[in-house]
Scaffold this active site. Sequence first.
Site, PDB file in Angstrom:
ATOM      1  N   LYS A 156       0.932  -1.080   0.043  1.00 24.58           N
ATOM      2  CA  LYS A 156       0.062   0.060   0.057  1.00 24.58           C
ATOM      3  C   LYS A 156       0.828   1.319  -0.273  1.00 24.58           C
ATOM      4  O   LYS A 156       0.581   2.026  -0.917  1.00 24.58           O
ATOM      5  CB  LYS A 156      -0.987   0.047   1.201  1.00 24.58           C
ATOM      6  N   GLN A 207      -5.577  -1.600   9.304  1.00 22.63           N
ATOM      7  CA  GLN A 207      -5.339  -3.039   9.038  1.00 22.63           C
ATOM      8  C   GLN A 207      -5.841  -3.828   9.871  1.00 22.63           C
ATOM      9  O   GLN A 207      -5.456  -4.019  11.087  1.00 22.63           O
ATOM     10  CB  GLN A 207      -3.829  -3.016   8.713  1.00 22.63           C
ATOM     11  N   ASP A 218     -12.088   2.408   2.823  1.00 25.29           N
ATOM     12  CA  ASP A 218     -12.393   1.026   2.863  1.00 25.29           C
ATOM     13  C   ASP A 218     -13.728   0.728   2.492  1.00 25.29           C
ATOM     14  O   ASP A 218     -14.157  -0.736   1.959  1.00 25.29           O
ATOM     15  CB  ASP A 218     -11.844   0.267   4.084  1.00 25.29           C
TER      16      ASP A 218
END
Length: 302
Positions: free
Chosen positions: A54, A98, A121
């Site tokens: 990422k 995460q 997300d």
Amino acid sequence: MTAKLIKGTEIREEILEEVAAEVKDIKEKHGVVPGLVTILVGENPASMSYVTLKIKTAHRLGFNEVQDSQPADLSEEDLLALIDKYNKDDSIHGILVQLPLPKHVDEKKVLNAIDPDKDVDGFHPVNVGRLMIGGDEVKFPPCTPAGIQEMIIRAGVETSGAEVVVVGRSNIVGKPIANMMFQKGPGANATVTVVHTRTKDLAAHCKRADILIVAAGVPDLVKPDWIKPGACVIDVGVNRVGEKVSEKTGKTVAILKGDVDFDKAKEIAGSITPVPGGVGPMTITMLMKNTLKSLKFKLGLA
Ligand code: NAP
């Protein structure tokens, strides 16, 4: 017949180039770049390699990338305070926590603490609701389903009026992609069936599909004779079925397999995604697109 390969690796490059060009343009005109913070608690090896990828992608696009690594014993209270800090930080447009989180932390509580307008997300209940309403309400479609839809569109597959069958009903893939495919709009307008472990005749449903999206996590679940000739097959499954030594690096790497018997299925399908190199590369790509979108919402450009 040999199916057309829908390669996520190639579509990723197309999209990242588009995102980089927009970032450059916005920077020139408005003097700002998208800001993305990734909060990593602990040192889960899979999470760490995903986060590294990422960071690399965000840097390549010229984002303001903030990596916030925290010890595994960070308290829930301190994690919530950290999220609150980034919620209030004007230079941050996307907040990513995460997963998985350590057991002493309530994952749901943490994800729900993220400002829905920075939830790139797309897992916050507000964004799940926006996705269900559809149309202009949608801010951040969840990244893997958004990647699947983008692949279908860019492969030129007709979705309007198509029979779509989704294998799997998880919150991160099955439910959202099913919802996205029946909405009004481009890359959608389909008639959708969702199947799962309680479905009576899985094969019969799959055989009807013009577009078959499989996200079960079971290697070779979908047999070649379940595929309608000419169908578009999107294989989301990533299953570790063994290990091998990489010819390139000499390191031991996992052998990955999808949920579809690819070698036989490609002789029947019209188009198909490989594993690896299919849906996989799309998730981070769409995360970057969502972060750019968040900045555009803030600037009134979207
Ligand atoms: P999940 O939460 O385990 O859900 C799997 C779904 O498949 C469940 O709804 C389950 O039904 C259904 N299912 C399992 N076995 C089945 C069977 N034999 N027949 C019919 N339905 C069956 O999995 P997920 O998170 O959605 O992930 C699915 C796969 O996609 C995994 O391999 C994962 O690694 C992969 N994945 C890839 C990406 C990516 O490439 N970027 C992202 C996310 C996930 P029930 O609900 O009845 O149990």
